[in-house]
Design a protein around this motif. Structure first.
Motif, PDB file in Angstrom:
ATOM      1  N   PHE A 171      21.947  74.036 -32.544  1.00  0.00           N
ATOM      2  CA  PHE A 171      21.885  73.669 -33.959  1.00  0.00           C
ATOM      3  C   PHE A 171      21.389  72.237 -34.110  1.00  0.00           C
ATOM      4  O   PHE A 171      20.435  71.951 -34.845  1.00  0.00           O
ATOM      5  CB  PHE A 171      23.278  73.820 -34.570  1.00  0.00           C
ATOM      6  CG  PHE A 171      23.330  73.481 -36.038  1.00  0.00           C
ATOM      7  CD1 PHE A 171      22.908  74.386 -36.981  1.00  0.00           C
ATOM      8  CD2 PHE A 171      23.813  72.247 -36.467  1.00  0.00           C
ATOM      9  CE1 PHE A 171      22.962  74.076 -38.325  1.00  0.00           C
ATOM     10  CE2 PHE A 171      23.860  71.937 -37.803  1.00  0.00           C
ATOM     11  CZ  PHE A 171      23.439  72.858 -38.735  1.00  0.00           C
ATOM     12  N   LEU A 172      22.028  71.305 -33.364  1.00  0.00           N
ATOM     13  CA  LEU A 172      21.607  69.899 -33.433  1.00  0.00           C
ATOM     14  C   LEU A 172      20.177  69.738 -32.963  1.00  0.00           C
ATOM     15  O   LEU A 172      19.419  68.931 -33.506  1.00  0.00           O
ATOM     16  CB  LEU A 172      22.534  69.043 -32.559  1.00  0.00           C
ATOM     17  CG  LEU A 172      23.725  68.412 -33.261  1.00  0.00           C
ATOM     18  CD1 LEU A 172      24.497  67.547 -32.283  1.00  0.00           C
ATOM     19  CD2 LEU A 172      23.244  67.575 -34.439  1.00  0.00           C
TER      20      LEU A 172
ATOM     21  N   ARG B 253      17.704  71.911 -33.136  1.00  0.00           N
ATOM     22  CA  ARG B 253      16.768  72.358 -34.165  1.00  0.00           C
ATOM     23  C   ARG B 253      16.639  71.328 -35.269  1.00  0.00           C
ATOM     24  O   ARG B 253      15.593  71.212 -35.905  1.00  0.00           O
ATOM     25  CB  ARG B 253      17.224  73.693 -34.747  1.00  0.00           C
ATOM     26  CG  ARG B 253      16.825  74.876 -33.904  1.00  0.00           C
ATOM     27  CD  ARG B 253      16.572  76.117 -34.741  1.00  0.00           C
ATOM     28  NE  ARG B 253      17.695  76.482 -35.570  1.00  0.00           N
ATOM     29  CZ  ARG B 253      18.741  77.186 -35.146  1.00  0.00           C
ATOM     30  NH1 ARG B 253      18.783  77.588 -33.899  1.00  0.00           N
ATOM     31  NH2 ARG B 253      19.734  77.487 -35.959  1.00  0.00           N
ATOM     32  N   GLY B 254      17.725  70.574 -35.513  1.00  0.00           N
ATOM     33  CA  GLY B 254      17.651  69.546 -36.541  1.00  0.00           C
ATOM     34  C   GLY B 254      16.991  68.272 -36.036  1.00  0.00           C
ATOM     35  O   GLY B 254      16.166  67.674 -36.709  1.00  0.00           O
TER      36      GLY B 254
ATOM     37  N   ALA C  28      14.969  76.259 -39.767  1.00  0.00           N
ATOM     38  CA  ALA C  28      15.280  74.908 -39.303  1.00  0.00           C
ATOM     39  C   ALA C  28      15.737  74.013 -40.448  1.00  0.00           C
ATOM     40  O   ALA C  28      16.138  72.882 -40.222  1.00  0.00           O
ATOM     41  CB  ALA C  28      14.069  74.295 -38.620  1.00  0.00           C
TER      42      ALA C  28
ATOM     43  N   LEU D 240      18.336  74.076 -42.540  1.00  0.00           N
ATOM     44  CA  LEU D 240      19.748  73.677 -42.532  1.00  0.00           C
ATOM     45  C   LEU D 240      20.041  72.632 -41.450  1.00  0.00           C
ATOM     46  O   LEU D 240      20.621  71.584 -41.758  1.00  0.00           O
ATOM     47  CB  LEU D 240      20.634  74.923 -42.372  1.00  0.00           C
ATOM     48  CG  LEU D 240      22.123  74.648 -42.543  1.00  0.00           C
ATOM     49  CD1 LEU D 240      22.428  74.225 -43.968  1.00  0.00           C
ATOM     50  CD2 LEU D 240      22.935  75.893 -42.181  1.00  0.00           C
ATOM     51  N   PRO D 241      19.625  72.857 -40.199  1.00  0.00           N
ATOM     52  CA  PRO D 241      19.873  71.809 -39.187  1.00  0.00           C
ATOM     53  C   PRO D 241      19.233  70.477 -39.554  1.00  0.00           C
ATOM     54  O   PRO D 241      19.860  69.426 -39.383  1.00  0.00           O
ATOM     55  CB  PRO D 241      19.240  72.375 -37.919  1.00  0.00           C
ATOM     56  CG  PRO D 241      19.125  73.815 -38.138  1.00  0.00           C
ATOM     57  CD  PRO D 241      19.040  74.057 -39.603  1.00  0.00           C
ATOM     58  N   ILE D 242      18.006  70.526 -40.072  1.00  0.00           N
ATOM     59  CA  ILE D 242      17.333  69.259 -40.412  1.00  0.00           C
ATOM     60  C   ILE D 242      18.116  68.534 -41.502  1.00  0.00           C
ATOM     61  O   ILE D 242      18.367  67.326 -41.411  1.00  0.00           O
ATOM     62  CB  ILE D 242      15.886  69.519 -40.870  1.00  0.00           C
ATOM     63  CG1 ILE D 242      15.064  70.040 -39.704  1.00  0.00           C
ATOM     64  CG2 ILE D 242      15.253  68.242 -41.404  1.00  0.00           C
ATOM     65  CD1 ILE D 242      13.654  70.418 -40.096  1.00  0.00           C
ATOM     66  N   LEU D 243      18.524  69.311 -42.525  1.00  0.00           N
ATOM     67  CA  LEU D 243      19.298  68.691 -43.601  1.00  0.00           C
ATOM     68  C   LEU D 243      20.581  68.072 -43.053  1.00  0.00           C
ATOM     69  O   LEU D 243      20.953  66.966 -43.438  1.00  0.00           O
ATOM     70  CB  LEU D 243      19.626  69.724 -44.675  1.00  0.00           C
ATOM     71  CG  LEU D 243      18.501  69.985 -45.677  1.00  0.00           C
ATOM     72  CD1 LEU D 243      18.943  70.993 -46.712  1.00  0.00           C
ATOM     73  CD2 LEU D 243      18.096  68.683 -46.350  1.00  0.00           C
ATOM     74  N   THR D 244      21.238  68.778 -42.136  1.00  0.00           N
ATOM     75  CA  THR D 244      22.465  68.243 -41.545  1.00  0.00           C
ATOM     76  C   THR D 244      22.200  66.915 -40.856  1.00  0.00           C
ATOM     77  O   THR D 244      22.931  65.937 -41.062  1.00  0.00           O
ATOM     78  CB  THR D 244      23.033  69.238 -40.516  1.00  0.00           C
ATOM     79  OG1 THR D 244      22.918  70.544 -41.044  1.00  0.00           O
ATOM     80  CG2 THR D 244      24.466  68.919 -40.183  1.00  0.00           C
ATOM     81  N   VAL D 245      21.135  66.894 -40.043  1.00  0.00           N
ATOM     82  CA  VAL D 245      20.831  65.660 -39.302  1.00  0.00           C
ATOM     83  C   VAL D 245      20.499  64.525 -40.268  1.00  0.00           C
ATOM     84  O   VAL D 245      21.000  63.403 -40.128  1.00  0.00           O
ATOM     85  CB  VAL D 245      19.669  65.907 -38.315  1.00  0.00           C
ATOM     86  CG1 VAL D 245      19.173  64.599 -37.744  1.00  0.00           C
ATOM     87  CG2 VAL D 245      20.130  66.818 -37.207  1.00  0.00           C
TER      88      VAL D 245
END
Lengths: 281, 291
Positions: free
Chosen positions: A114-115, A117-118, B3, B5-10
């Protein structure tokens, strides 16, 4: 005028010689492969010298190579202190902190897809940004000495290194990972025995990109304020004094340091990733 | 799309970290001000103060966004989009020099690459230097180019464009040489069985085959060109352009101004790379190569 004609003649002769060498039957030999670029380099320097002297170009616009070499030889002590300040203290320490922490972060986020991909798109995005622009901010935070230069270097090398390491850790194939699983290897075992070694070509790609960035970051950060030594400081003040021979001497040092640094990393790469197809000739 | 959701989280995590970092960075000044005025700050007051100082060590994200809006959108709404204080003007100065340099550097790079691919002597003589030059901090010569050209009477957009042309030149040379050599032996052989001329081999095989490499190189070189222009704006005495905004901000301790110039530069870089990415997708799609 004779000098101009002489240098143009020199150029023609060197060009014909190179043309002949490149199309001769020894053109694949190692000796010719080194000779041809060497002749080209010598030609450029020779023509530069001849034209600058022949056309009486003032030395505040372009000094002849002989003046640069003379300046280089007569001020080695200044060049050495600048080199230590910028390269050893600023660039190298920032390089090790930046690439080291990026490597560790890549391993830390390795367990969380998950991390990854972000972080991967964000990292790719940041890697394309003009990070040098953080230099004035970091100089303000960390003061004028080498610490702020190292901080700029860290900011510049972190994301390219992170992206490369994460991509490298994903380089193994399903079959190889399955084999590790049939050996009932744990996460750490398969990381150290399989995935880290397989990641090394990409890791070294990141390390090589970072060498150039480190030197650029350390030099440019000095344009925003530095103690009275350092390559960037010397370049900007000597430009102001129109002492262009000194500027060119510093650029020579930067070029030598840059290629030596890159060469050193490439040599370590050769030793570590000797198994990779790109290292075999 | 998965991708997002993960990007937004980061990104959210980065913004939160940024807010958190602003508290200790600016707390010293807030406490000193409070001590001078003989008031004691509660925790919430302290936090509120660290996020709203005039000259913070680390401005909070909303301050930077507000400054960006103030110096772009708000001025444009007032009809003063091209006044000297507007970031749009400065961004335009930087952008125009970047684009001019990018076009010059890319054209020269493609021409040299064609020369290298078709002339063995040039290949052997120039290629090692082109590769070696990528390990050299070329940016270091930027101040010299500016000052030297100034002293012979060339100023304004040209010196900056020369620096960005120089920086965007080498990635294009290296990428294009790789691209023009991408066609394999069998493809070249096929064209020679058609008795194709050198020119038609170039236009019909080598050039189309090089396009993916060309666009990859363009993305690198436009980012390099922008950095070159920004650095080229430093030694001219901070008159105009995004680099000048950064430098004058650092002279006068206007941290919010530096950050907004930095973000403007980042947005510009991202937009330029994205535009090239769009052109790449369109071109490769029409050529039948999925990127």
């Amino acid at each position: 005028m004779t000098l101009v004609i002489l240098s143009l003649g020199f150029w023609l002769v060197a060009y014909l010689l190179n043309n002949w060498l490149a199309n001769s039957r020894w053109n694949a030999s190692r000796w010719v492969r080194i000779m041809v670029p060497a002749i080209f380099g010598i030609t450029v320097i020779g023509v530069w010298e001849g034209l600058v002297r022949g056309l009486d170009v003032p030395s505040v616009i372009l000094p002849p190579p002989s003046a640069i070499i003379a300046r280089f030889a007569s001020s080695t002590d200044v060049l050495w202190t600048d080199f230590v300040q910028t390269f050893v203290k600023g660039a190298l320490s920032g390089y090790f902190i930046g690439t080291g922490s990026a490597f560790l972060v890549a391993i830390l986020i390795d367990r969380s897809p998950f991390l990854q991909r972000g972080l991967l798109p964000v990292g790719n995005f940041v890697a394309a940004l003009p990070i040098v622009g953080t230099a004035p901010i970091l100089v303000m935070w960390f003061g004028f000495d080498w610490q702020s230069k190292a901080a700029v270097v860290v900011a510049m090398v972190f994301f390219p290194m992170l992206v490369n390491t994460v991509q490298g850790l994903a380089a193994t194939e399903k079959m190889q990972r399955d084999l590790m699983a049939t050996y009932s290897a744990g996460y750490w075992q398969s990381l150290f025995k399989l995935r880290l070694p397989a990641a090394m070509p990409a890791v070294f790609n990141g390390l090589k990109i970072a060498t150039t960035l480190a030197l650029i970051g350390a030099i440019v950060a000095e344009f925003f304020g530095s103690p009275i030594k350092g390559m960037g400081f010397r370049i900007s003040t000597e430009v102001g004094k129109l002492g262009l021979d000194m500027v060119w001497a510093e650029i020579t040092v930067a070029a030598l340091a840059g290629s030596a640094f890159y060469g050193a990393v490439a040599m370590v790469e050769r030793a570590v990733t000797f198994w990779h197809p790109s290292q075999q000739n | 799309m998965r991708a997002v959701l993960p990007i937004l989280t980061v990104v959210t995590a980065i913004v939160l970290l940024w807010y958190a970092a602003a508290i200790p960075m600016n707390a010293k000044w807030a406490r000193e001000q409070a001590a001078r005025n003989d008031v004691t700050l509660s925790l919430t007051e302290l936090v509120a103060d660290t996020w709203s100082q005039d000259r913070p060590r680390l401005p909070a994200p909303h301050q930077v966004v507000a400054e960006l809006w103030k110096s772009t959108g708000e001025m444009a709404l007032k009809g003063r989009a091209f006044s000297k204080r507007s970031l749009i003007t400065h961004a335009w100065y930087t952008l125009s020099a970047t684009l001019l340099g990018f076009v010059i550097g890319t054209t020269a790079g493609v021409l040299l690459a064609v020369g290298i691919v078709y002339n063995r002597a040039m290949d052997m003589a120039v290629m090692p230097w082109a590769i070696a030059s990528q390990t050299i901090p070329i940016l270091a010569i930027a101040p010299m180019i500016i000052v030297v050209l100034n002293s012979i009477g060339i100023s304004g957009i040209i010196p900056k464009a020369i620096i960005s042309a120089y920086l965007s030149f080498f990635p294009v040379v290296v990428g294009m040489v790789k691209g023009l050599r991408a066609p394999g032996r069998d493809q070249l052989d096929l064209l020679s069985t058609y008795s194709a001329t050198g020119a038609s081999t170039f236009w019909k095989l080598r050039l189309p085959a090089s396009m993916p490499y060309f666009f990859t190189a363009l993305k690198i070189s436009i980012a390099a060109a922008l950095v070159g222009t920004i650095v080229g704006e430093l030694p001219t005495g901070a008159i105009r352009g995004l680099g000048a905004r950064m430098l004058s901000g650092s002279y006068y301790g206007q941290t919010i101004q530096i950050w907004s110039a930095l973000f403007a530069a980042a947005i510009l870089a991202a937009a330029l790379v994205a535009i090239i990415g769009l052109i790449e997708r369109g071109t490769l799609k029409r050529m039948g190569m999925e990127p």
